[in-house]
Design an enzyme around this catalytic site. Structure first.
Site, PDB file in Angstrom:
ATOM      1  N   LYS A   1      -3.488  -0.534  -7.022  1.00 40.82           N
ATOM      2  CA  LYS A   1      -4.629   0.185  -6.164  1.00 40.82           C
ATOM      3  C   LYS A   1      -4.317   1.583  -6.363  1.00 40.82           C
ATOM      4  O   LYS A   1      -3.249   2.177  -5.976  1.00 40.82           O
ATOM      5  CB  LYS A   1      -4.504  -0.213  -4.783  1.00 40.82           C
ATOM      6  CG  LYS A   1      -5.208   0.613  -3.812  1.00 40.82           C
ATOM      7  CD  LYS A   1      -5.246  -0.134  -2.365  1.00 40.82           C
ATOM      8  CE  LYS A   1      -5.877   0.793  -1.253  1.00 40.82           C
ATOM      9  NZ  LYS A   1      -5.820   0.344   0.023  1.00 40.82           N
TER      10      LYS A   1
ATOM     11  N   ASP B   1     -12.723   3.524   4.880  1.00 38.64           N
ATOM     12  CA  ASP B   1     -11.426   2.803   5.310  1.00 38.64           C
ATOM     13  C   ASP B   1     -11.843   1.956   6.756  1.00 38.64           C
ATOM     14  O   ASP B   1     -12.403   2.504   7.507  1.00 38.64           O
ATOM     15  CB  ASP B   1     -10.098   3.673   5.557  1.00 38.64           C
ATOM     16  CG  ASP B   1      -9.504   4.161   4.442  1.00 38.64           C
ATOM     17  OD1 ASP B   1     -10.072   4.067   3.462  1.00 38.64           O
ATOM     18  OD2 ASP B   1      -8.372   4.915   4.520  1.00 38.64           O
TER      19      ASP B   1
ATOM     20  N   ASP C   1       0.898  -1.304   0.141  1.00 36.81           N
ATOM     21  CA  ASP C   1      -0.071  -0.001  -0.151  1.00 36.81           C
ATOM     22  C   ASP C   1       0.873   1.270  -0.046  1.00 36.81           C
ATOM     23  O   ASP C   1       2.025   1.063  -0.296  1.00 36.81           O
ATOM     24  CB  ASP C   1      -1.005  -0.135   1.102  1.00 36.81           C
ATOM     25  CG  ASP C   1      -2.348   0.572   0.958  1.00 36.81           C
ATOM     26  OD1 ASP C   1      -2.197   1.645   0.927  1.00 36.81           O
ATOM     27  OD2 ASP C   1      -3.123  -0.106   0.761  1.00 36.81           O
ATOM     28  N   ASP C   2       0.396   2.361   0.519  1.00 37.10           N
ATOM     29  CA  ASP C   2       1.034   3.453   0.566  1.00 37.10           C
ATOM     30  C   ASP C   2       2.143   3.599   1.093  1.00 37.10           C
ATOM     31  O   ASP C   2       2.759   2.559   1.992  1.00 37.10           O
ATOM     32  CB  ASP C   2      -0.009   4.902   1.284  1.00 37.10           C
ATOM     33  CG  ASP C   2       0.242   6.058   0.655  1.00 37.10           C
ATOM     34  OD1 ASP C   2       1.735   6.206   0.067  1.00 37.10           O
ATOM     35  OD2 ASP C   2      -0.401   6.821   0.886  1.00 37.10           O
TER      36      ASP C   2
ATOM     37  N   ARG D   1     -13.475   0.491  -4.292  1.00 35.52           N
ATOM     38  CA  ARG D   1     -13.817   0.666  -2.895  1.00 35.52           C
ATOM     39  C   ARG D   1     -15.386   1.440  -2.795  1.00 35.52           C
ATOM     40  O   ARG D   1     -15.801   2.085  -3.606  1.00 35.52           O
ATOM     41  CB  ARG D   1     -13.101   1.791  -2.188  1.00 35.52           C
ATOM     42  CG  ARG D   1     -11.499   0.987  -1.887  1.00 35.52           C
ATOM     43  CD  ARG D   1     -11.891   0.097  -0.676  1.00 35.52           C
ATOM     44  NE  ARG D   1     -12.206   0.769   0.527  1.00 35.52           N
ATOM     45  CZ  ARG D   1     -11.514   1.659   1.288  1.00 35.52           C
ATOM     46  NH1 ARG D   1      -9.999   1.682   0.837  1.00 35.52           N
ATOM     47  NH2 ARG D   1     -11.725   2.473   2.096  1.00 35.52           N
TER      48      ARG D   1
ATOM     49  N   ASP E   1      -5.353   5.287  -5.848  1.00 38.52           N
ATOM     50  CA  ASP E   1      -6.334   6.176  -4.865  1.00 38.52           C
ATOM     51  C   ASP E   1      -6.524   7.321  -5.451  1.00 38.52           C
ATOM     52  O   ASP E   1      -6.061   7.732  -6.507  1.00 38.52           O
ATOM     53  CB  ASP E   1      -5.531   6.289  -3.530  1.00 38.52           C
ATOM     54  CG  ASP E   1      -6.397   6.255  -2.326  1.00 38.52           C
ATOM     55  OD1 ASP E   1      -7.321   6.544  -2.363  1.00 38.52           O
ATOM     56  OD2 ASP E   1      -5.673   6.080  -1.206  1.00 38.52           O
TER      57      ASP E   1
END
Ligand code: GLA
Length: 404
Positions: free
Chosen positions: A155, A216, A79-80, A212, A157
């Site tokens: 992914k 979150d 992820d990030d 999504r 965002d």
């Protein structure tokens, strides 16, 4: 002006066709670090838990060696917080050299050698949500970098942008990934537009494999419950767009983390199976409690999640406040049925009903299996026969009903 230029470019490359890249034909499964490991970059003081190649290699080892891979868990998702704070002189993204000394390509070769796939995170805007370089102005270049690094999932965002730009840039990334010729699962957090509108979801499904659907996930029961209640409303009818290559994502699994009870862990896994959701474990696999692991490795539940029809469940009734959900399975007239009890008043809720009452009307009856049981216990029910269900507070009973 720049946006106008991009619009012309999009028209030329023909981005308006539906995404058809052959991936995510069933909900993706794997590990994703964000919920559990967040943006911990302190490898000096916390070397075992920081976002680094070491962490992902270890998670890949466990997925490969402890029975997860054989069950379908295959993506290792970064992820990030993986990149350096700035691009190189040619504008290329670079992984933080201290934390990823072998680069993303090195990690991807390792993950592939374990029979798994590697995913990465980027953002459509100027910066990622955690403040790392975003893809705006570099979309095509970044897509090529991801293909060069042999990545299998992106992914993407939606921080630090605006709806006008993201309306152009999310499709542009879709097109740019496809243009690389590498099948890369494209999951987007494309929030612009009204999420209660059907058009929001049809638009996402046109360009992305997965998107999504809600906030979150945090490590808490209210967070999981919030998702279930959101799905119960099905605002915008997002469930109707769920299908092969087109996956609603309610965010990661927190099973094996700090906050859920055993029943609540079963509920999250069972409901995510019902939603035809991705199964991304965001937990420390090194310290996974055995009962949490047995939930994540429950074949019957995974089979419901991976059913090739990929239809999300609908909530069809509430009985004594217990929600009854129905998920059609690929075999005609077969269903997964979830009884989810949102009550937390301390005592199990007991119900007696007929299958006909919950719209299961096959006259020959059904072979019903209680999916969370360790033992396969088929039993036959006619639509008019009484069916007793006891559901623990915040718990689930998951039944597979196969027509006779
Ligand atoms: C957003 C996303 C999360 C995670 C973080 C990373 O909040 O919704 O899933 O990727 O950004 O910064």
């Amino acid at each position: 002006m720049a946006d106008l230029g991009l619009l012309v470019l999009l028209a030329c490359v023909g981005v308006s066709q539906a995404l058809n890249n052959g991936v995510a034909l069933t909900p993706p499964m794997g590990f994703l670090d964000w919920e559990r490991f967040r943006c911990n970059t302190d490898c000096v003081n916390d070397p075992d838990n920081c976002i680094s190649e070491k962490l992902f290699m270890k998670m890949a080892d466990i997925i490969a060696e402890e029975g997860y891979r054989e069950l379908g868990y295959e993506y290792i998702g970064i992820d990030d917080c993986w990149p350096s704070k700035s691009r190189d002189a040619d504008g290329n993204l670079v992984a933080d050299p201290e934390r990823f000394p072998n680069g993303i390509l090195g990690l991807s070769e390792y993950v592939h050698s374990r029979g798994l796939k590697l995913g990465i995170y980027e953002d459509v805007g100027t910066k990622t949500c955690a403040g790392y370089p975003g893809s705006q102005d570099y979309i095509k270049q970044d897509a090529e970098t991801f293909a060069k690094w042999e990545l299998d999932l992106l992914k993407f965002d939606g921080c630090n942008t605006d709806p006008n730009r993201s309306a152009i840039h999310f499709p542009l990334m879709s097109q740019s990934l496809n243009a690389t010729g590498r099948p890369i699962l494209y999951t987007c957090e494309w929030w612009s537009g009204d999420q209660t509108q059907h058009s929001h979801y049809t638009r996402n499904s046109e360009y992305c494999n997965s998107w999504r659907t809600f906030n979150d996930l945090e490590d808490s029961w209210p967070s999981v419950l919030g998702v279930i209640q959101h799905y119960a409303k099905n605002a915008g009818d997002f469930i109707s767009v769920s299908g092969p290559g087109s996956i609603n994502d309610p965010d990661e699994l927190i099973i094996g983390d700090f906050s859920l009870s055993y029943d609540q862990e079963k509920t999250q896994f069972g409901m995510w199976a019902m939603f035809a959701a991705p199964l991304y474990i965001s937990a420390d696999l090194r310290t996974m409690r055995p009962e949490a692991k047995s939930i994540l490795q429950n074949r019957g539940v995974i089979a419901i999640n991976q059913d090739p029809l990929v239809k999300g469940a609908n909530m069809i009734k509430e009985i004594q406040n217990v929600q009854v959900w129905l998920k059609p399975l690929v075999k005609p007239e077969s269903y997964a049925v979830a009884f989810f009890n949102p009550n937390s008043d301390g005592t199990p809720t007991r119900m007696s009903l007929t299958l006909a009452y919950i719209t299961l009307t096959n006259q020959n009856g059904y072979n019903d299996t209680n999916v969370f049981d360790d033992v396969y216990k088929p039993s036959m029910y006619k639509p008019s026969g009484q069916f007793n269900v006891t559901v623990n507070p915040t718990g689930i009973v998951l039944v597979k009903a196969m027509p006779l």
